[in-house]
Design a protein around this motif. Structure first.
Motif, PDB file in Angstrom:
ATOM      1  N   LEU A 169     -11.179   4.204  -6.950  1.00 17.24           N
ATOM      2  CA  LEU A 169     -10.702   4.232  -5.565  1.00 17.24           C
ATOM      3  C   LEU A 169     -10.467   5.663  -5.086  1.00 17.24           C
ATOM      4  CD1 LEU A 169      -8.234   1.195  -5.433  1.00 17.24           C
ATOM      5  CD2 LEU A 169     -10.721   1.258  -5.203  1.00 17.24           C
ATOM      6  N   ALA A 213      -5.954   0.996  -0.855  1.00 13.52           N
ATOM      7  CA  ALA A 213      -6.248  -0.417  -1.099  1.00 13.52           C
ATOM      8  C   ALA A 213      -5.719  -1.305   0.018  1.00 13.52           C
ATOM      9  CB  ALA A 213      -5.647  -0.854  -2.432  1.00 13.52           C
ATOM     10  N   PRO A 267     -12.523   2.662  -0.333  1.00 12.94           N
ATOM     11  CA  PRO A 267     -11.853   1.996  -1.467  1.00 12.94           C
ATOM     12  C   PRO A 267     -11.552   0.526  -1.201  1.00 12.94           C
ATOM     13  CG  PRO A 267     -10.897   4.158  -1.090  1.00 12.94           C
ATOM     14  CD  PRO A 267     -11.813   3.893   0.073  1.00 12.94           C
TER      15      PRO A 267
END
Length: 337
Positions: free
Chosen positions: A133, A200, A144
């Motif tokens: 990521l 995320a 990501p």
């Protein structure tokens, strides 16, 4: 029929053998295997469906159960077993029952119309997402989250993946259990929120927005990771996940939820891994459901072909996921082994 291992080395069908009182095998010409006729019919339908090969019949010495065993092992080998076993540890079971405690040596004729392929983890694979990521974040802030959406979404269609969402759900359950307890404030709970990277939490890119990002990306490593994730996502949609009937579901009423086939963390030994370790202690208190159940009519060639198309889709999905994990920085070959 006993488990055939898709992953663990050395495992396979346990072909039943009738033994004499002193433990010596009874000569083959005197053996009578229960369900042998039904096994022969199932083997014939698998042969007609292109799952088995006639090459295995000679070495099976006319034993339909051995023919099934050898043919299915060959099928698994040709559908990515070697690559899958690098990151995943799951068993494929062919049976006429969903009851773990009544797997028979072979399918009985009266219930050959309902046969099951089930997928059951022997242990959980392990993937670290954080380094990947961070690499993707250098190219585009939403890349990501896009990668996570493709990777976790594809796998969750077919197996259970334990990730940050499971860890958050566990915390919510714990808070509900101790709601109103005066000592609840003294409890130390893992800080799962702090373990989730900001990248995320962002909105994934759509397919149209993603292509210009990749076209303008100079990093071959980033392109390889995202392209493989796209291929994985497409492969996972090659078949629909089978639906289990209400009657079949009733036989699983006493089972627990499926155990994870993969644990996805952001960093080694982070709060998500800690939550899994705590939850894993109770996962086997009751027999878990399989990760995947593929019911089919063993008397119909079309039913057999459809079931193994689903299984082939799973194998292709796990093969690509295994290849992708091997490309992801921060991951060792062989998962958590």
């Amino acid at each position: 029929m006993a488990p055939s291992a898709l992953i663990p080395p050395g495992a396979g069908f346990a072909i039943p053998r009738l033994e004499s009182v002193d433990g010596r095998p009874v000569p083959a010409e005197y053996r009578i295997l229960q369900g042998e006729r039904a096994a022969a019919q199932l083997a014939l339908n698998l042969l007609d469906a292109g799952v088995l090969s006639g090459e295995d019949w000679g070495s099976s010495q006319g034993d339909p159960l051995a023919f099934l065993h050898q043919g299915l092992e060959r099928w698994l080998d040709s559908n990515g077993r070697e690559q899958i076993r690098q990151q995943f540890f799951v068993d494929v079971v062919l049976s006429t029952s969903l009851d773990r405690f009544s797997y028979r040596s072979g399918p009985c004729e009266e219930n050959l119309a309902t046969v099951f392929l089930t997928i059951e983890p022997d242990s959980a694979g392990y993937v670290v997402l954080g380094p990947t990521l961070r690499l993707l974040d250098q190219v585009h802030p939403r890349l990501p989250a896009t990668f996570l959406h493709l990777f976790l979404g594809a796998l969750n269609r077919w197996i259970r993946v334990y990730d940050y969402r499971d860890a958050l759900d566990r915390l919510d359950r714990i808070r509900e259990w101790y709601e109103g307890d005066p000592e609840a404030e003294q409890m130390e709970l893992p800080n799962v929120d702090a373990a989730i990277p900001k990248s995320a939490r962002r909105r994934p890119l759509g397919s149209r927005a993603l292509e210009p990002v990749l076209d303008g990306c100079r990093s071959r490593q980033v392109q390889a990771l995202v392209r493989k994730a796209q291929e994985l996502e497409r492969a996972s949609r090659s078949a629909e996940r089978p639906v289990v009937s209400d009657e079949q579901r009733e036989s699983l009423m006493d089972c627990g939820e499926p155990v994870p086939a993969l644990v996805a963390v952001f960093e080694e030994r982070d709060a998500i891994e800690g939550a899994f370790d705590e939850e894993a202690q109770g996962m086997l208190e009751v027999t878990p459901e399989p990760n995947l159940i593929i019911p089919f009519d063993g008397k119909r060639v079309a039913g057999v072909a459809s079931a193994f198309h689903c299984l082939a889709t799973l194998c292709r999905t796990l093969t690509l996921a295994s290849e992708l994990i091997s490309l992801m920085p921060g991951n060792r070959r062989g998962g958590n082994e």
